[in-house]
Scaffold this active site. Structure first.
Site, PDB file in Angstrom:
ATOM      1  N   TYR A   1      -5.194   3.254   7.862  1.00 13.61           N
ATOM      2  CA  TYR A   1      -6.010   2.438   6.477  1.00 13.61           C
ATOM      3  C   TYR A   1      -5.265   2.832   5.384  1.00 13.61           C
ATOM      4  O   TYR A   1      -4.915   2.074   4.525  1.00 13.61           O
ATOM      5  CB  TYR A   1      -7.449   2.723   6.893  1.00 13.61           C
ATOM      6  CG  TYR A   1      -8.255   2.365   5.595  1.00 13.61           C
ATOM      7  CD1 TYR A   1      -7.997   0.916   4.862  1.00 13.61           C
ATOM      8  CD2 TYR A   1      -8.907   3.310   4.928  1.00 13.61           C
ATOM      9  CE1 TYR A   1      -8.551   0.725   3.700  1.00 13.61           C
ATOM     10  CE2 TYR A   1      -9.536   2.866   3.549  1.00 13.61           C
ATOM     11  CZ  TYR A   1      -9.333   1.673   3.020  1.00 13.61           C
ATOM     12  OH  TYR A   1      -9.746   1.232   1.679  1.00 13.61           O
TER      13      TYR A   1
ATOM     14  N   THR B   1      -7.852   2.399  -3.039  1.00  6.64           N
ATOM     15  CA  THR B   1      -8.968   3.428  -2.675  1.00  6.64           C
ATOM     16  C   THR B   1      -8.560   4.641  -3.167  1.00  6.64           C
ATOM     17  O   THR B   1      -7.281   4.994  -3.105  1.00  6.64           O
ATOM     18  CB  THR B   1      -9.334   3.244  -1.230  1.00  6.64           C
ATOM     19  OG1 THR B   1     -10.040   4.229  -0.707  1.00  6.64           O
ATOM     20  CG2 THR B   1      -7.831   3.323  -0.570  1.00  6.64           C
ATOM     21  N   ASP B   2      -9.513   5.430  -3.255  1.00  5.91           N
ATOM     22  CA  ASP B   2      -9.111   6.918  -3.395  1.00  5.91           C
ATOM     23  C   ASP B   2      -8.362   7.706  -2.225  1.00  5.91           C
ATOM     24  O   ASP B   2      -7.628   8.689  -2.121  1.00  5.91           O
ATOM     25  CB  ASP B   2     -10.203   7.841  -3.908  1.00  5.91           C
ATOM     26  CG  ASP B   2     -11.407   7.754  -2.950  1.00  5.91           C
ATOM     27  OD1 ASP B   2     -11.392   7.321  -1.826  1.00  5.91           O
ATOM     28  OD2 ASP B   2     -12.711   8.514  -3.377  1.00  5.91           O
ATOM     29  N   GLU B   3      -8.480   7.064  -1.338  1.00  2.00           N
ATOM     30  CA  GLU B   3      -8.035   7.622   0.106  1.00  2.00           C
ATOM     31  C   GLU B   3      -6.526   7.640   0.332  1.00  2.00           C
ATOM     32  O   GLU B   3      -5.933   8.397   0.856  1.00  2.00           O
ATOM     33  CB  GLU B   3      -8.432   6.961   1.442  1.00  2.00           C
ATOM     34  CG  GLU B   3     -10.308   7.090   1.449  1.00  2.00           C
ATOM     35  CD  GLU B   3     -10.621   6.406   2.835  1.00  2.00           C
ATOM     36  OE1 GLU B   3      -9.687   6.611   3.764  1.00  2.00           O
ATOM     37  OE2 GLU B   3     -11.704   5.788   2.884  1.00  2.00           O
TER      38      GLU B   3
ATOM     39  N   LYS C   1      -3.005   1.133   2.572  1.00  2.00           N
ATOM     40  CA  LYS C   1      -3.600   0.671   1.220  1.00  2.00           C
ATOM     41  C   LYS C   1      -2.357   1.297   0.479  1.00  2.00           C
ATOM     42  O   LYS C   1      -2.142   0.891  -0.746  1.00  2.00           O
ATOM     43  CB  LYS C   1      -4.710   1.149   0.826  1.00  2.00           C
ATOM     44  CG  LYS C   1      -5.811   0.397   1.627  1.00  2.00           C
ATOM     45  CD  LYS C   1      -5.916  -0.924   1.090  1.00  2.00           C
ATOM     46  CE  LYS C   1      -6.445  -1.058  -0.302  1.00  2.00           C
ATOM     47  NZ  LYS C   1      -6.601  -2.488  -0.719  1.00  2.00           N
TER      48      LYS C   1
END
Length: 353
Positions: free
Chosen positions: A158, A132-134, A162
């Site tokens: 989260y 993810t870009d997060e 990741k």
């Protein structure tokens, strides 16, 4: 044969359906069928011999080893993850277990399988990790979009879990030579999206005449990627990606949340008008969630330059397809909105007004 983890979830199911639409290569689909995993997503594949579904946990090493031995997949596409920021705030332990320990288990099993291969089978094996870009953190209003070399600055349980999984994947390549690729994608949307995320939640609530809860001022900006575009990007990476490389996948659609909500209301006003008036009347601003990143934006030039991939959908075409799908599949929405889902919505949004 490829092995897909998390292939009954939103992105994973779309990938499996898309893969079998475009290829006759069989898929072994491993999913634990937690709250977001739903076999109804795969109903169209019932009886299809190209799709082998296995219910199981990615932390179960014996099961993973058995699947590798039995099916000899040439690649693994790893979607399985706990993926919702709000849930990670309420229960971070599940995120560490699945996203970190689960990815470690898969990497070790894949490494054992890969080392047993010879010749072309060994050279052609791939472990693709979907992230993810997060993991990159939050951007200011004028900061450049995330590139693949952006420093990791995760801000939620989260995104931290990741980020940890991304680092494990990278380390297994650099330490052991395992041929891995990683993609960091922006916010996906489209069919089969579990209705806790922004777009499906707003559609479901609007149709039920419920408030449309918008965090804070609604000016949090995300880059939106139609899910089938994400699937085509992963196919491109599997086919031609360089082992050890990271590819950012985005839709070139930066939009604030409140604009998304207003767009959804306008589409619903057009496609399923409410006699009580515009759905915009249901918009309700609620207290922002803790640590809410202000802006994400993906620079997807590398995957275009190296692999020739660009999204096929604009936001206007993708969001219309999405609303039309939800309107045509109200039974699916009703079935996934179980008591457990309703309890979660109450837990997350209660008291935020």
């Amino acid at each position: 044969m490829i092995l897909v983890t998390g292939g009954a979830g939103f992105i994973g199911a779309n990938f499996v359906l898309d893969w079998l639409r475009t290829s006759d290569e069989p898929v072994v689909n491993l999913d634990a069928l937690t709250y977001a995993g739903n076999l109804e997503n795969l109903a169209s594949l019932k009886g299809d011999p190209r799709h082998v579904f296995v219910q199981g946990d990615i932390c179960d090493r014996a099961l993973i080893d058995r699947l590798f031995a039995e099916h000899q997949p040439r690649a693994i596409v790893h979607f399985a993850a706990e993926s919702h920021v709000d849930r990670s705030i309420h229960g971070p332990g599940d995120f560490v277990r699945t996203n970190v320990n689960g990815t470690f288990t898969l990497l070790e099993a894949a490494r054992g399988h890969w080392m047993s291969l010879e010749g072309e089978a060994r050279a052609g094996f791939r472990f693709h990790h979907v992230s993810t870009d997060e993991v990159y953190g939050s951007l200011g209003p004028n900061d450049p979009a995330f590139t693949e070399t952006k420093t990791y600055e995760p801000n939620s349980p989260y995104s931290a879990s990741k980020a940890a999984s991304d680092h494990l994947v990278r380390a297994w390549h650099h330490t052991y030579g395992l041929p891995v690729t990683t993609s960091n994608c922006s916010n996906n949307y489209g069919p089969y999206h579990f209705p806790e995320k922004l777009i499906p939640l707003m559609i479901a609530n609007a149709l039920a005449g419920k408030p449309l809860p918008v965090y804070g001022d609604g000016m949090q900006i995300r880059d939106w990627l139609f899910v089938t575009d994400h699937c085509s990007a992963i196919r491109a990476i599997l086919a031609n990606g360089t082992p050890g490389e990271v590819y950012n996948v985005g839709g070139w659609n930066e939009k604030p949340n409140i604009e998304i909500v207003n767009t959804l209301c306008a589409l619903l006003d057009e496609l399923k008008p409410d006699p009580a008036g515009s759905y915009r009347r249901l918009i309700t601003y609620v207290t922002d969630r803790p640590g809410h990143d202000r802006r994400y934006a993906i620079d997807a030039r590398k995957i275009e330059r190296e692999l020739g991939w660009r999204p096929a959908e604009t936001f206007d075409t993708g969001i219309r397809k999405t609303v039309e799908w939800y309107l045509a599949n109200q039974d699916w929405v009703a079935h996934v909105q179980s008591g457990a889902y309703r309890d979660w919505v109450e837990k997350n949004y209660a008291g935020r007004e």
